[in-house]
Design a protein around this motif. Structure first.
Motif, short mmCIF file in Angstrom:
data_model
loop_
_atom_site.label_atom_id
_atom_site.label_comp_id
_atom_site.label_asym_id
_atom_site.label_seq_id
_atom_site.Cartn_x
_atom_site.Cartn_y
_atom_site.Cartn_z
N TRP A 45 14.09 16.45 -79.60
CA TRP A 45 12.99 15.53 -79.93
C TRP A 45 13.53 14.15 -80.31
O TRP A 45 12.95 13.13 -79.95
CB TRP A 45 12.17 16.10 -81.08
N LEU A 46 14.65 14.14 -81.02
CA LEU A 46 15.26 12.86 -81.37
C LEU A 46 15.69 12.09 -80.12
O LEU A 46 15.49 10.88 -80.01
CB LEU A 46 16.48 13.09 -82.26
N ILE A 47 16.30 12.82 -79.17
CA ILE A 47 16.76 12.19 -77.93
C ILE A 47 15.56 11.69 -77.13
O ILE A 47 15.59 10.60 -76.56
CB ILE A 47 17.61 13.17 -77.11
N GLU A 48 14.48 12.48 -77.13
CA GLU A 48 13.26 12.04 -76.44
C GLU A 48 12.73 10.75 -77.06
O GLU A 48 12.34 9.82 -76.34
CB GLU A 48 12.20 13.14 -76.50
N LEU A 49 12.70 10.70 -78.38
CA LEU A 49 12.22 9.49 -79.06
C LEU A 49 13.13 8.31 -78.73
O LEU A 49 12.64 7.19 -78.53
CB LEU A 49 12.17 9.72 -80.57
N TRP A 50 14.42 8.54 -78.68
CA TRP A 50 15.38 7.50 -78.32
C TRP A 50 15.06 6.94 -76.94
O TRP A 50 14.96 5.73 -76.74
CB TRP A 50 16.78 8.10 -78.39
N ALA A 51 14.85 7.84 -75.97
CA ALA A 51 14.53 7.39 -74.61
C ALA A 51 13.21 6.62 -74.59
O ALA A 51 13.09 5.57 -73.94
CB ALA A 51 14.46 8.59 -73.67
N ARG A 52 12.21 7.14 -75.30
CA ARG A 52 10.89 6.49 -75.33
C ARG A 52 10.99 5.09 -75.95
O ARG A 52 10.38 4.14 -75.47
CB ARG A 52 9.92 7.37 -76.12
N TYR A 53 11.74 4.98 -77.02
CA TYR A 53 11.92 3.69 -77.70
C TYR A 53 12.56 2.67 -76.76
O TYR A 53 12.10 1.53 -76.65
CB TYR A 53 12.79 3.91 -78.94
N GLU A 54 13.62 3.08 -76.06
CA GLU A 54 14.32 2.16 -75.17
C GLU A 54 13.41 1.73 -74.01
O GLU A 54 13.38 0.55 -73.63
CB GLU A 54 15.60 2.79 -74.63
N THR A 55 12.65 2.66 -73.46
CA THR A 55 11.75 2.32 -72.36
C THR A 55 10.65 1.38 -72.86
O THR A 55 10.28 0.42 -72.17
CB THR A 55 11.12 3.59 -71.77
N ALA A 56 10.13 1.63 -74.06
CA ALA A 56 9.04 0.81 -74.60
C ALA A 56 9.46 -0.64 -74.75
O ALA A 56 8.64 -1.55 -74.55
CB ALA A 56 8.59 1.37 -75.94
N ARG A 57 10.73 -0.87 -75.07
CA ARG A 57 11.18 -2.25 -75.25
C ARG A 57 11.92 -2.77 -74.01
O ARG A 57 12.59 -3.80 -74.06
CB ARG A 57 12.06 -2.38 -76.50
N GLN A 58 11.78 -2.03 -72.91
CA GLN A 58 12.40 -2.37 -71.63
C GLN A 58 13.93 -2.45 -71.73
O GLN A 58 14.57 -3.22 -71.01
CB GLN A 58 11.81 -3.65 -71.06
N GLY A 59 14.48 -1.65 -72.61
CA GLY A 59 15.93 -1.52 -72.69
C GLY A 59 16.37 -0.40 -71.76
O GLY A 59 16.76 0.69 -72.22
N TYR A 60 16.29 -0.66 -70.46
CA TYR A 60 16.43 0.43 -69.49
C TYR A 60 17.83 1.03 -69.46
O TYR A 60 17.99 2.22 -69.19
CB TYR A 60 16.00 -0.05 -68.10
N ASP A 61 18.85 0.24 -69.74
CA ASP A 61 20.21 0.80 -69.80
C ASP A 61 20.29 1.84 -70.92
O ASP A 61 20.87 2.92 -70.74
CB ASP A 61 21.24 -0.29 -70.02
#
Length: 231
Positions: A72-88
């Motif tokens: 769940w933490l990793i999922e939140l990490w991915a979601r956070y990066e996508t939300a701010r367009q931090g695609y790398d």
């Protein structure tokens, strides 16, 4: 340590929100508190395989709930990066999640394989969010290079099946037990096949997105028209 129960309640609430409503500042604060866990997970996910300890029949392998919390933490990490367009950063997070799923799928028990499949399913949701992000890079070849099957559950099924059958007092009981176990094992295989089908569907979507990008936004009349990359 892993997040508290209260933190995990917030994580699940955040993951239920539309990505545009994610409270980025609060999410970043929580992720920073658990940065060491995430760094360790990212490093571990890059190993080619996970060498699980020898399994003793009846013994529980690993901390199942801890695996779920970390996922769940990793999922939140991915979601956070996508939300701010931090695609790398989102790519690193998704690689970590899929790597974790793969390693769990190499475990000696069926439960580990099923948890691995659940983690892989969670990461597929994040791939969908990533694909919808404005200007996100195409993941066709990345998805094509994910091992197929992602979860190798057959060995775990054989492990547990052989233990169960070996404990049968006679052939009649053995045959009856096998009749009971076979449908349950097939359901486990179905779960892992569903994950592979989901990954294949996402790969197909990315092929369509690549086609549209080079054809003025138009979609193909049929999949056979998509030749680069080929579906």
């Amino acid at each position: 340590g892993l997040p508290s129960q209260a933190d995990m309640e917030r994580v699940r609430q955040w993951l239920d929100l539309p990505i545009g409503q994610l409270p980025l500042s609060d999410v970043e604060t929580l992720l920073q508190r658990h940065a060491e866990n995430l760094r360790s997970a990212a490093k571990a996910a890059r190993c080619k395989e996970c060498k699980w300890p020898s399994w003793t029949p009846g013994a529980k392998m690993g901390a199942d709930q801890a695996h779920r919390v970390l996922a769940w933490l990793i999922e939140l990490w991915a979601r956070y990066e996508t939300a701010r367009q931090g695609y790398d950063g989102a790519l690193v997070a998704m690689q970590t999640g899929f790597g974790m799923a793969r390693h769990l799928g190499q475990g000696p028990t069926i439960m580990q394989g099923l948890i691995g499949a659940a983690v892989g399913g969670v990461m597929c949701k994040e791939v969908e969010q990533f694909i919808e992000g404005a200007g996100s890079p195409n993941l066709f070849y990345a998805l094509a290079n994910i091992p197929k099957p992602l979860i190798e559950i057959d060995q775990a099924i054989e492990n547990e099946k052989n233990v169960g059958l070996a404990q049968a007092p006679n052939e009649a009981v053995r045959q009856e037990l096998e009749k009971v176990l076979t449908p349950a094992h097939e359901r486990s295989r179905l779960v892992t096949r569903r994950l592979d089908a989901n990954l294949a569907a996402l790969q197909c979507v990315e092929a369509l997105r690549a086609y549209a990008a080079s054809h003025s936004g138009r979609l193909p009349a049929s999949l056979s028209d998509v030749t680069e990359p080929a579906v």
